[in-house]
Design a protein around this motif. Sequence first.
Motif, PDB file in Angstrom:
ATOM      1  N   ASP A 261      25.019  50.879  62.466  1.00  0.00           N
ATOM      2  CA  ASP A 261      24.784  50.536  61.067  1.00  0.00           C
ATOM      3  C   ASP A 261      25.873  49.628  60.503  1.00  0.00           C
ATOM      4  N   GLN A 262      26.961  49.385  61.272  1.00  0.00           N
ATOM      5  CA  GLN A 262      28.022  48.507  60.815  1.00  0.00           C
ATOM      6  C   GLN A 262      27.805  47.053  61.251  1.00  0.00           C
ATOM      7  N   ILE A 263      26.806  46.802  62.084  1.00  0.00           N
ATOM      8  CA  ILE A 263      26.539  45.445  62.545  1.00  0.00           C
ATOM      9  C   ILE A 263      25.988  44.628  61.382  1.00  0.00           C
ATOM     10  N   SER A 264      26.603  43.461  61.126  1.00  0.00           N
ATOM     11  CA  SER A 264      26.218  42.628  60.001  1.00  0.00           C
ATOM     12  C   SER A 264      26.305  41.159  60.402  1.00  0.00           C
ATOM     13  N   ASN A 265      25.221  40.410  60.178  1.00  0.00           N
ATOM     14  CA  ASN A 265      25.172  38.970  60.461  1.00  0.00           C
ATOM     15  C   ASN A 265      25.532  38.646  61.914  1.00  0.00           C
ATOM     16  N   GLY A 266      25.152  39.536  62.814  1.00  0.00           N
ATOM     17  CA  GLY A 266      25.416  39.300  64.225  1.00  0.00           C
ATOM     18  C   GLY A 266      26.817  39.655  64.687  1.00  0.00           C
ATOM     19  N   TYR A 267      27.665  40.182  63.804  1.00  0.00           N
ATOM     20  CA  TYR A 267      29.039  40.531  64.159  1.00  0.00           C
ATOM     21  C   TYR A 267      29.184  42.037  64.312  1.00  0.00           C
ATOM     22  N   LEU A 268      29.952  42.415  65.339  1.00  0.00           N
ATOM     23  CA  LEU A 268      30.278  43.815  65.577  1.00  0.00           C
ATOM     24  C   LEU A 268      31.729  44.018  65.174  1.00  0.00           C
TER      25      LEU A 268
END
Length: 392
Positions: A261-268
């Motif tokens: 759920d922390q993945i945002s805009n393709g970034y981990l």
Amino acid sequence: MWYQFYLRACTRNKKVNQKTGMIHGPNTVSIQEKPKGYWRNMFFKEVSGLNMNKWRKRLKRVDPYSGMPSYTEEVLRSLCVTWEIAVTDGRGRQSTFEQFHISFSSTAVFLFWGAVNWPPFNQLTSLELYGVMPVPLHCPAAYRPGWKSLMSKITLKGEHKELCFSDKLVKLLYIGQGVTLGFWQDGGALAFVIVNLHTSRLVERSLQASLCPRTSAEVSALFDDVDPEYGLHGYTAYIELHNTERVIMSARESQLFCRRDQISNGYLPLEVISEGKGCLNAHLVSDVRLPWRTEVLSGNIKDCCMMNLTVWDEAKQPFWCVTAPVVITKADQDVVSYDADGMNVTILYQDSEGKVEIRLRKPRVSNPTVHLIYDEDGMLDYVLPIRDSTQL
């Protein structure tokens, strides 16, 4: 002639070529049936593999702190490996330059070319970086051949807008793959070339990149059959800021994780150092600078250095390796901290694989030390403030 060299090298290593069966005296026709350059390439391949098992065995020992092989520098120096730059202009003319300076850190090697006879930069079309290992032949060094391994090729035509920083004499331009160009402020001619190479598989890339090119396959996270929703976990990151003289800062953090759920805009996002827990190793010296020099001039670019980032997974395999110049800038908003005194600074880096955001506290210049100088009668003569020990 090259077949004779190859035969001599195989005989010295007590090897027999079972595929071709030519070691025991082939006739002239069978030798000439091979394509042009075959025996020359076979000879260099044989020589470049001398003591291969020995240095590969030494590279298996890994530094637990940095995550990289412990004896990379020793192996490269024992093999007499050097690096060359070849630039090509629009007419196909190529100029080769040998390295001018070299220095090692725990996770990277810093290479510098400071020649004064660079071709005009606006006429250059490409830049190639080679790893070179001299062949052990009994001949003068000037005529001794070397095994070259093409490590990278960069196209110079086009717009490069990643200007790093500058001083009164030069300005830096980062063109990718660890290569940074320095230009004279007066006239814009090429002044020097800086190459920063990560030590991950550096020996293999410097010796065998042309023979066994490594494809850039996508790295995928390990599957977790216990909790597939947990995401990435068990990762370790090591960050090092350095220049040609010393390590400016180093920090290491293990057990990094990222939930799905922390993945945002393709970034981990992997939080290496949080403001709450801090890190004792993340100390930044006040004097951050990147020294440069050519055959005639030298200088220092303030608030600029090299960043080495290594991220490896729970299987101890490198997941992301970065070596690039970075600029230290003042943070937009100063965060009040009662634990440390200094100015908040930021370091930003981004490429096609990821980005790095670092917030650090740069210590302010300490107050001068006051020395009281007395004469022979014990009377106070004068007060001498000293800001640096070199002024003594």
